[in-house]
Design a protein around this motif. Structure first.
Motif, short mmCIF file in Angstrom:
data_model
loop_
_atom_site.label_atom_id
_atom_site.label_comp_id
_atom_site.label_asym_id
_atom_site.label_seq_id
_atom_site.Cartn_x
_atom_site.Cartn_y
_atom_site.Cartn_z
N UNK A 212 -51.96 25.98 -5.25
CA UNK A 212 -52.81 27.14 -5.50
C UNK A 212 -53.57 27.43 -4.22
N UNK A 213 -53.34 28.58 -3.63
CA UNK A 213 -53.95 28.92 -2.34
C UNK A 213 -54.91 30.09 -2.54
N UNK A 214 -56.18 29.86 -2.22
CA UNK A 214 -57.19 30.91 -2.37
C UNK A 214 -57.12 31.88 -1.20
N UNK A 215 -56.88 33.16 -1.51
CA UNK A 215 -56.83 34.18 -0.47
C UNK A 215 -58.23 34.63 -0.09
N UNK A 216 -58.41 34.86 1.20
CA UNK A 216 -59.68 35.41 1.69
C UNK A 216 -59.57 36.94 1.73
N UNK B 164 -57.29 37.15 8.31
CA UNK B 164 -57.02 35.76 8.65
C UNK B 164 -56.98 34.91 7.39
N UNK B 165 -55.91 34.13 7.24
CA UNK B 165 -55.70 33.31 6.04
C UNK B 165 -55.32 31.88 6.46
N UNK B 166 -56.28 31.07 6.95
CA UNK B 166 -55.95 29.70 7.37
C UNK B 166 -55.29 28.86 6.29
N UNK C 86 -55.51 24.68 -2.08
CA UNK C 86 -55.71 24.86 -0.64
C UNK C 86 -56.66 26.03 -0.42
N UNK C 87 -57.74 25.79 0.32
CA UNK C 87 -58.70 26.84 0.61
C UNK C 87 -59.05 26.83 2.09
N UNK C 88 -59.59 27.94 2.57
CA UNK C 88 -60.06 28.03 3.94
C UNK C 88 -61.54 27.69 4.00
N UNK D 2 -57.26 20.64 -0.45
CA UNK D 2 -57.14 20.64 1.00
C UNK D 2 -57.96 21.80 1.55
N UNK D 3 -58.91 21.48 2.43
CA UNK D 3 -59.76 22.51 3.04
C UNK D 3 -59.34 22.66 4.51
N UNK D 4 -58.97 23.87 4.90
CA UNK D 4 -58.40 24.14 6.21
C UNK D 4 -59.40 24.95 7.04
N UNK D 5 -59.68 24.47 8.26
CA UNK D 5 -60.57 25.22 9.14
C UNK D 5 -59.78 26.18 10.03
N UNK D 6 -58.78 25.67 10.73
CA UNK D 6 -57.97 26.50 11.62
C UNK D 6 -56.57 25.90 11.67
#
Length: 291
Positions: A8-12, A16-18, A100-102, A130-134
């Motif tokens: 499950x990926x949260x869209x911003x 930009x979608x890290x 997965x989130x940014x 999973x938290x992604x910065x860049x």
């Protein structure tokens, strides 16, 4: 038969979608991964919902053209005034293996009183996160994965340690990295904390050499899981200082750790160890809620 991975990926609400970038990197390794892009709409009128859904579907078609490596790709549009709540509800119901989130940028003064969306999700998410910065700065092969254990806390031992290690091993294997074990022993006087970090139970119990005891426990775990002695790191200090320092030393791609949710109005002041570490590292952080 192995159950396929489902993210499950949260869209911003931006270009930009890290988080999606990172998910796409994993689908290049394993094309069977199913990715559900979750768009949470928090400003809406009921009468406009159909029009908003049509707009988001059109935007998603553009995303599909940009992320061609994602073969199993779908969209879920959620209407909720609270973005974190809406996303976490999707994660609960969708039988996902990973969220997965940014990571959001911090605004220090503002975040003393208002928690960021990523902080709220980290505290409440009921599946591995999973938290992604860049995604671009940590995309090269061969980087380390740090598993941050707390061998002094019996409540987080056992099943959680095994789950964290298994996840770290799978992440490392996907990009030819190495797993390192880390245990940070909080001293008797930890000083002024950036967050609400509890003291080590071993230290609190008056053990003469807490670092030595934790190293023995870490060494035993490493031997049982085939981890070289050079990949064991037991340090004394604050979690939000020592883990980031180790990340820099090892050029770590990510940190895997358990966390305990805290729900207060003082976001950054009372944040969990996971949030504090996220502030200081350049890589991803993989979180499993201890509860």
């Amino acid at each position: 038969m192995t159950t396929p991975n489902k993210f499950a990926v949260l869209l911003k609400p931006s270009d930009k979608q890290p988080a999606l970038d990172r998910a796409a990197q994993y689908t290049r390794v394993d094309p069977s991964i199913e990715v559900v892009a979750v768009r949470v709409i928090n400003e809406f009128k009921d009468a406009d919902k159909d029009q908003i859904i049509s707009r988001e579907k059109a935007n998603f078609e553009n995303l599909k053209r940009l992320y061609t490596s994602i073969e199993n790709f779908s969209l879920e549009v959620v209407f909720n005034k609270e973005v974190a709540e809406g996303f976490n509800e999707v994660c609960k119901k969708g039988k996902f293996t990973l969220a997965v989130i940014s990571a959001n940028k911090r605004h220090t003064l503002r975040d003393l009183f208002v928690s960021n969306i990523d902080s709220q999700i980290m505290r409440q998410c009921t599946i591995p996160l999973l938290v992604v910065k860049d995604a671009g700065t940590t995309a090269q092969l061969g980087q380390s994965v740090i598993v941050a254990f707390d061998f002094s806390d019996a409540s987080q031992a056992g099943k959680l340690d095994e789950l964290l290690f298994e996840a770290a091993s799978r992440f490392a294997k996907s990009f030819d990295g190495n797993v390192h074990l880390a245990n940070c022993v909080t001293p008797d006087n930890p000083g002024l904390m950036g967050g609400n970090l509890s003291q080590s139970k071993i230290v609190a119990a008056g053990m003469a050499n807490p670092v030595g005891v934790c190293y023995q426990l870490a060494e035993e775990f490493a031997q049982n899981h085939g981890i070289p002695e050079d990949n064991i790191h037991v340090v004394e200090g604050r979690v939000d200082e020592e883990i980031p320092r180790l990340c820099e030393k090892l050029n770590a791609r990510m940190v895997c750790m358990g966390t305990t949710p805290h729900s207060t109005s003082l976001g950054a002041v009372n944040s969990s160890a996971g949030e504090l570490v996220l502030e200081q590292i350049s890589g991803d952080i993989f979180i499993v809620n201890a509860e």
